[in-house]
Design a protein around this motif. Structure first.
Motif, PDB file in Angstrom:
ATOM      1  N   SER A   1       0.737  -1.287   0.465  1.00  0.00           N
ATOM      2  CA  SER A   1       0.178   0.010  -0.510  1.00  0.00           C
ATOM      3  C   SER A   1       1.046   1.274  -0.033  1.00  0.00           C
ATOM      4  O   SER A   1       0.408   2.239  -0.517  1.00  0.00           O
ATOM      5  CB  SER A   1      -0.775  -0.251   1.198  1.00  0.00           C
ATOM      6  OG  SER A   1      -1.978  -1.166   1.240  1.00  0.00           O
TER       7      SER A   1
ATOM      8  N   ASP B   1      -6.740  -1.232  -4.244  1.00  0.00           N
ATOM      9  CA  ASP B   1      -5.648  -0.901  -2.824  1.00  0.00           C
ATOM     10  C   ASP B   1      -7.062  -2.437  -3.101  1.00  0.00           C
ATOM     11  O   ASP B   1      -7.778  -1.758  -2.477  1.00  0.00           O
ATOM     12  CB  ASP B   1      -5.190  -0.564  -2.047  1.00  0.00           C
ATOM     13  CG  ASP B   1      -4.501  -1.035  -0.854  1.00  0.00           C
ATOM     14  OD1 ASP B   1      -4.044  -2.448  -1.198  1.00  0.00           O
ATOM     15  OD2 ASP B   1      -3.859   0.059   0.229  1.00  0.00           O
ATOM     16  N   GLU B   2      -6.696  -3.930  -2.979  1.00  0.00           N
ATOM     17  CA  GLU B   2      -7.139  -5.077  -2.382  1.00  0.00           C
ATOM     18  C   GLU B   2      -8.476  -4.591  -2.314  1.00  0.00           C
ATOM     19  O   GLU B   2      -9.251  -4.588  -1.551  1.00  0.00           O
ATOM     20  CB  GLU B   2      -6.824  -5.115  -0.502  1.00  0.00           C
ATOM     21  CG  GLU B   2      -5.702  -4.994  -0.490  1.00  0.00           C
ATOM     22  CD  GLU B   2      -5.120  -6.166   0.132  1.00  0.00           C
ATOM     23  OE1 GLU B   2      -5.426  -7.273   0.588  1.00  0.00           O
ATOM     24  OE2 GLU B   2      -3.819  -6.314   0.404  1.00  0.00           O
TER      25      GLU B   2
HETATM   26 MG   LIG Z   1      -1.881  -2.505   2.047  1.00  0.00          MG
END
Ligand SMILES: [Mg+2]
Ligand SMILES: Nc1ncnc2c1ncn2[C@@H]1O[C@H](COP(=O)(O)OP(=O)(O)O)[C@@H](O)[C@H]1O
Length: 356
Positions: free
Chosen positions: A43, A158-159
């Motif tokens: 991240s 992000d995910e």
């Molecule tokens: Mg992360």
């Protein structure tokens, strides 16, 4: 549309080094996946590329322009996060339109783009609803729509699927790849999930503790892992590792595991290997076949039946070992399976580097 280049990107928070010398180049239009375990810096790297974090070393270029110190809004990126962060008091239509309206885009253009994106995402029938009246999957689609509607040069995820149920996760994953192919913009996608990584990526970046371990096409990384970390991270069940040393096997070489057990190595693998050298032998569960003359004897302790496959857990000598076979007919507990290895990997036990 831009390509993205990272040169020696570093990031520290106080004394903590989170990213260390990250070098990478992502082609214009590529689907890039940053993958690694939780806490490895994925991240943070994504946020540095987006401009949400300032790097503490190195440079970032978009389309040949240095954007290392440019504000996020000047980088022409759009992000989709795990938490959807939709505006609760706005309808889906207004959520989609909001970013464009802020940029003073003419009303007709906004309406046309919102319609187009709603069609692409099959959410036209939801445009007048509020976020609270949507399912998790529908909310995630709106969040993606909000990114798409701006037509950025780079999409960042992000995910984005982590909050969805497994079935829905598979479905949205396919939709994300389909949208990428339709839109053609560069996508950078963060996940710890190796299935998402393998299936989505044109280019895979494997990170561990803030350092790039390997970059390549998913299959190339899977078949030729650069080191033990990558080898163990990708693949399910995980690769087995057995300690041994290099021995002669007629004209060829083998890994000797003790008690007379020798696993032959193919010619191409032997260049760096002197007889006597200590190594770690890596064997994917899928890379063994049953063979009465095979060198390995797997003492079966547990059999998992998955329908299409069986996973056979047991021991080879003192080491635990997993083998995976197609079909649904497994051996019985207590049986001893003779196995031949179809694709052995060899690693340096100290550095973990793949030897070939
Ligand atoms: Mg992360
Ligand atoms: N703002 C911050 N201040 C201090 N440490 C941070 C900050 N953001 C992230 N970290 C640390 O950096 C490391 C990597 O975090 P992150 O990039 O979120 O990992 P990942 O996304 O791979 O799970 C973690 O150890 C995390 O605690």
């Amino acid at each position: 549309m831009v390509d993205v280049r990272l040169r020696a990107v570093g990031k520290r928070f106080g004394d903590t080094v989170v990213l260390d010398g990250v070098d990478a180049h992502f082609d214009d239009g590529a689907f890039v996946v940053l993958v690694g375990s939780s806490g490895c810096g994925k991240s943070t790297l994504l946020r540095c590329i987006a401009g949400l974090e300032e790097v503490t070393a190195g440079t970032i270029e978009f389309g040949g322009h240095d954007v290392t110190h440019a504000a996020p809004r000047d980088r022409d990126v759009a992000m989709v996060f795990q938490s959807y962060a939709l505006y609760p008091h706005m309808t889906v239509r207004d959520n989609l339109a909001f970013g464009l309206a802020l940029r003073k885009t003419p009303r007709e253009v906004v309406d046309a783009r919102v319609q187009e994106v709603a069609r692409m995402l099959s959410i036209e029938h939801l445009l007048d609803r509020h976020p609270r009246a949507l399912s998790g999957g529908q909310r995630q689609r709106v969040a993606m729509g909000r990114a798409i509607v701006r037509r950025p040069a780079v999409f960042m995820f992000d995910e984005p699927l982590s909050n969805l149920d497994p079935g829905l996760r598979n479905q949205v994953r396919v939709e994300i790849r389909r949208l990428h192919d339709e839109l053609g913009a560069t996508s950078i996608y963060v996940t710890h999930d190796q299935v998402e990584a393998m299936t989505l990526a044109d280019r895979l970046v494997v990170l561990d503790r803030g350092r790039v371990q390997q970059i390549g096409a998913p299959l190339e990384v899977y078949r030729r892992p650069a080191n033990r970390f990558v080898a163990g991270f990708l693949g399910s069940p995980a690769m087995n590792f057995l300690r041994g040393h290099i021995a002669r096997d007629g004209d060829a070489l083998a890994v000797a595991l003790g008690e007379g057990v020798q696993v032959p190595l193919a010619g191409a693998q032997v260049a760096a290997l002197a007889p006597g050298r200590e190594v770690e032998l890596g064997i994917r569960p899928q890379d063994v076949v049953r063979d009465d003359d095979g060198p390995l004897a797997l003492q079966v302790e547990l059999v998992e039946t998955l329908g299409s496959h069986v996973h056979v857990h047991g021991r080879i000598g003192a080491a635990s070992f997993v083998a995976a076979f197609e079909g649904h007919q497994g051996p019985a507990r207590g049986e001893v399976l003779r196995l031949r290895v179809t694709l052995p990997h060899v690693f340096d036990p100290a550095s973990g580097v793949a030897l070939r």
